[in-house]
Design an enzyme around this catalytic site. Structure first.
Site, PDB file in Angstrom:
ATOM      1  N   HIS A   1       5.150   2.755  -2.459  1.00  0.00           N
ATOM      2  CA  HIS A   1       4.890   1.299  -2.499  1.00  0.00           C
ATOM      3  C   HIS A   1       6.162   0.530  -2.858  1.00  0.00           C
ATOM      4  CE1 HIS A   1       0.645   1.187  -1.608  1.00  0.00           C
ATOM      5  NE2 HIS A   1       0.408   2.153  -2.466  1.00  0.00           N
TER       6      HIS A   1
ATOM      7  N   ASP B   1       5.453  -4.043  -5.283  1.00  0.00           N
ATOM      8  CA  ASP B   1       4.781  -3.292  -4.215  1.00  0.00           C
ATOM      9  C   ASP B   1       5.517  -3.560  -2.902  1.00  0.00           C
ATOM     10  OD1 ASP B   1       2.713  -1.895  -2.651  1.00  0.00           O
ATOM     11  OD2 ASP B   1       1.529  -2.111  -4.474  1.00  0.00           O
TER      12      ASP B   1
ATOM     13  N   TRP C   1      -7.081  -5.986  -6.526  1.00  0.00           N
ATOM     14  CA  TRP C   1      -6.043  -5.945  -5.494  1.00  0.00           C
ATOM     15  C   TRP C   1      -6.181  -7.217  -4.665  1.00  0.00           C
ATOM     16  CZ3 TRP C   1      -2.640  -2.413  -6.622  1.00  0.00           C
ATOM     17  CH2 TRP C   1      -3.042  -1.266  -7.320  1.00  0.00           C
ATOM     18  N   THR C   2      -5.038  -7.817  -4.329  1.00  0.00           N
ATOM     19  CA  THR C   2      -5.133  -9.195  -3.814  1.00  0.00           C
ATOM     20  C   THR C   2      -4.703  -9.367  -2.355  1.00  0.00           C
ATOM     21  OG1 THR C   2      -2.928  -9.686  -4.668  1.00  0.00           O
ATOM     22  CG2 THR C   2      -4.786 -10.160  -6.128  1.00  0.00           C
ATOM     23  N   GLU C   3      -4.784  -8.278  -1.562  1.00  0.00           N
ATOM     24  CA  GLU C   3      -4.408  -8.438  -0.154  1.00  0.00           C
ATOM     25  C   GLU C   3      -5.076  -9.661   0.477  1.00  0.00           C
ATOM     26  OE1 GLU C   3      -5.212  -5.586  -1.564  1.00  0.00           O
ATOM     27  OE2 GLU C   3      -4.049  -3.911  -0.735  1.00  0.00           O
TER      28      GLU C   3
ATOM     29  N   ASP D   1       1.033   6.361  -7.107  1.00  0.00           N
ATOM     30  CA  ASP D   1      -0.019   6.572  -6.113  1.00  0.00           C
ATOM     31  C   ASP D   1       0.538   6.458  -4.698  1.00  0.00           C
ATOM     32  OD1 ASP D   1       0.468   3.834  -6.682  1.00  0.00           O
ATOM     33  OD2 ASP D   1      -1.265   3.281  -5.475  1.00  0.00           O
ATOM     34  N   GLU D   2      -0.204   7.032  -3.762  1.00  0.00           N
ATOM     35  CA  GLU D   2      -0.008   6.815  -2.326  1.00  0.00           C
ATOM     36  C   GLU D   2       1.460   6.873  -1.919  1.00  0.00           C
ATOM     37  OE1 GLU D   2      -3.934   4.118  -1.405  1.00  0.00           O
ATOM     38  OE2 GLU D   2      -2.152   3.024  -2.050  1.00  0.00           O
TER      39      GLU D   2
ATOM     40  N   TRP E   1      -8.315   6.609 -10.465  1.00  0.00           N
ATOM     41  CA  TRP E   1      -8.808   5.578  -9.527  1.00  0.00           C
ATOM     42  C   TRP E   1      -9.554   6.175  -8.348  1.00  0.00           C
ATOM     43  CZ3 TRP E   1      -7.194   4.439  -4.377  1.00  0.00           C
ATOM     44  CH2 TRP E   1      -6.107   5.192  -3.908  1.00  0.00           C
TER      45      TRP E   1
ATOM     46  N   ARG F   1       0.816  -8.656  -3.626  1.00  0.00           N
ATOM     47  CA  ARG F   1       0.215  -9.029  -2.328  1.00  0.00           C
ATOM     48  C   ARG F   1       0.046 -10.537  -2.265  1.00  0.00           C
ATOM     49  NH1 ARG F   1      -1.569  -3.791  -3.449  1.00  0.00           N
ATOM     50  NH2 ARG F   1      -0.541  -2.394  -1.977  1.00  0.00           N
TER      51      ARG F   1
ATOM     52  N   PHE G   1     -12.580  -4.578  -8.112  1.00  0.00           N
ATOM     53  CA  PHE G   1     -13.220  -5.893  -7.987  1.00  0.00           C
ATOM     54  C   PHE G   1     -12.770  -6.647  -6.738  1.00  0.00           C
ATOM     55  CE2 PHE G   1     -14.555  -6.632 -12.742  1.00  0.00           C
ATOM     56  CZ  PHE G   1     -15.308  -5.467 -12.683  1.00  0.00           C
TER      57      PHE G   1
HETATM   58  C1  ACM Z   1      -4.576   2.408  -5.833  1.00  0.00           C
HETATM   59  O1  ACM Z   1      -5.627   1.799  -5.579  1.00  0.00           O
HETATM   60  N1  ACM Z   1      -3.739   2.732  -4.848  1.00  0.00           N
HETATM   61  C2  ACM Z   1      -4.218   2.794  -7.181  1.00  0.00           C
END
Ligand code: ACM
Ligand code: ZN
Length: 533
Positions: free
Chosen positions: A271, A198, A475-477, A333-334, A400, A169, A426
């Site tokens: 992703h 991603d 996560w750095t969005e 994931d997702e 998670w 990100r 975080f």
């Molecule tokens: C995640 O936060 N999608 C692993």
């Protein structure tokens, strides 16, 4: 009156003693003694086993002295009894991360089973020194490098103590990666989970597929501000970056010298808009796509046709060569399965393999990659969605979405890393009053992180042993710069380190806050942009 004075004096002594020995994470056993040892330019580091690993374990410590004190300490294999930091390998210690430290007025004695334990002992000594030791230039000659006398007998509770950094990100340049690694080592963390791919960018050079970085590492635009603001505003600057294989080797070696294992994450099947932009033939629809500039979950994922597996295996061939870690993280994931539902190749695959639904198709996908990697001596980690269609053999589950997945996996006999989003994300804010970054306004305070214990009470002892440790995810969005990232990481990483290291019954939040005062002094000299109330 006299009695009161006496009690006051006693209290003052207790407080000053407590302030004197402030190690984070809190050691298993720590007894303070009278007096102190002073390091000067005649102090010698003496190695009982004088080899490259041991020399490496002490070199960071010597670098601190070379820079801040203006002189390096002599490192030798010859025994001395006075004015010495003696590092000795003791095979009988319990784990290769364990160490004993005995600081007396005439010497510092370190015993450890391995060089890693010596490294951790010296991280403790570092925290006991005046914070000026962190200075990036020589400090005044009159600073005394004193270490309070103490007896420490220490070993971590959990073998996996990690942080995940998302460089997709927002990209983290090589030199910043090194600084992050240094700070993780300061806290005795031993794993860096590197989220390299991603939807918003592919960040690792793969020689056989150059478009992964030529195209996949750059997005033409990025949403501005809060993603759900109406109307969406765009930053139309091209954004991106990637690590060459040489960069990757350099960072992995840098981490390894600090006893940190780097686990790469190559996301699949979801992703994956960035790699599919470069190579749309591995999607169900054939594209075309654009490297995503929005955050979230996207429907275009890898197709389960044969050529996709060939491609992923080729990619992993190169990844495996770059990372000596036991594990490769495959994400998992997702991954919306809507494209699979409408794809002739995927539907045919399900028929051929006798799979009842698309969840089982995802398990088939992960199983194939798992067995390919297993042939190369690697184990896999996946986010807890990998449980949905039956767990791929040998997988370690990273829980998670709360602890549920972790409990289910441990119960079924799989190893687990706990990383629940209500404690260990975080990218969530630390307080209501912190500088506002991003949309995730859920608050995960320092105390909340500190009080987390990764072994759920519902697990009986024989299952609890599957909980291998704990990880925080960044996560750095909405985190663009190194300063933003440090603001979210610190001081919560200090709390995380104690969650992973210190026995539950020894944890104590008030004591931690007191010890943190000393750690903050070190952060200050290091210039860490940590969050403050
Ligand atoms: C995640 O936060 N999608 C692993
Ligand atoms: Zn398909």
């Amino acid at each position: 009156m006299k009695k009161n004075l006496f009690i006051l004096l006693l209290l003052a002594t207790a407080v000053s003693l407590r302030a004197a020995v402030s190690i984070v994470p809190k050691p298993d056993k720590c007894v303070e003694k009278r007096g102190h040892f002073t390091i000067d330019n005649k102090t010698v580091i003496c190695l009982s086993g004088d080899n490259e690993e041991m020399r490496n374990a002490v070199s960071f410590f010597n670098d601190l002295f070379r820079t801040a004190a203006g002189y390096p300490l002599e490192v030798t294999g010859h025994l001395r009894s006075n004015n010495v930091i003696r590092c000795q390998l003791t095979p009988s210690l319990a784990s290769d991360e364990a160490y004993k430290l005995n600081v007396s007025p005439s010497s510092i004695r370190i015993e450890a089973k391995s060089a890693k334990g010596v490294f951790y002992a010296l991280q403790s000594v570092r925290q006991l020194l005046p914070a000026a030791i962190e200075s990036d230039k020589k400090v005044a000659d009159d600073v005394k490098w004193t270490v309070p006398c103490v007896l420490v007998d220490d070993a971590p509770q959990f073998s996996y103590r990690g942080v995940m950094l998302d460089v997709s990100r927002h990209f983290i340049p090589k030199e910043d990666m090194k600084r992050h690694i240094d700070l993780l080592a300061f806290h005795k963390l031993n794993t860096l989970h590197w989220h390299l791919t991603d939807d918003q960018g592919w960040r690792i050079e793969i020689k056989k597929y150059p478009k992964l970085t030529q195209k996949g590492a750059y997005r033409p635009k990025t949403v501005k501000g809060y993603m759900w603001d109406n109307p969406t505003e765009w930053d139309t600057n091209r954004y991106g970056g990637f690590y060459t294989q040489e960069d990757i080797r350099e960072i992995v070696a840098y981490a390894s010298k600090r006893f940190i294992e780097v686990i790469p994450e190559i996301e699949m099947p979801g992703h994956s808009v960035a790699p599919l932009t470069a190579y749309p033939q591995y999607s169900c629809s054939g594209g075309p796509f654009e490297v995503e500039g929005r955050w979230g979950v996207f429907n275009d994922i890898y197709c389960t046709k044969e050529i996709t597996f060939n491609f992923l295996q080729d990619v992993l061939d190169e990844v495996v060569e770059l990372f000596p870690s036991r594990f490769i993280h495959l994400g998992g994931d997702e991954a919306p399965r809507v494209r699979w539902k409408n794809c002739v190749h995927c539907q045919q695959r399900m028929k051929d393999e006798g799979l009842k639904n698309e969840a089982e198709l995802q398990t088939y996908f992960m199983n194939r990659i798992e067995s390919y990697l297993s042939g190369k001596g690697k184990d896999i980690i996946g986010w807890d969605e990998i449980l949905e269609g039956g767990v791929p053999q040998g997988a370690v589950v990273m829980s998670w979405r709360g602890e549920k997945g972790g409990i289910q996996a441990a119960d079924a006999g799989y190893d687990v890393i706990m990383s629940p989003n209500i404690y260990m994300y975080f990218n969530c804010h630390q307080s209501k009053t912190q500088k506002r970054i991003g949309m995730n306004k859920r608050i995960i305070s320092l105390e909340k992180v500190y009080n987390y214990h990764p072994v759920p009470e519902v697990l009986p002892k024989e299952k609890a042993k599957h909980i291998k440790g704990v990880q925080a995810n960044l996560w750095t969005e909405y985190l663009v710069s190194r300063e933003d990232m440090e603001y979210m990481l610190y001081p919560r990483v200090a709390a995380l380190s104690e969650v992973g290291w210190t026995p539950k019954q020894q944890k104590d939040y008030i004591g931690f806050c007191n010890r943190l005062e000393n750690i903050r002094k070190h952060y200050d000299v290091l210039g860490v942009n940590y969050y403050q109330e």
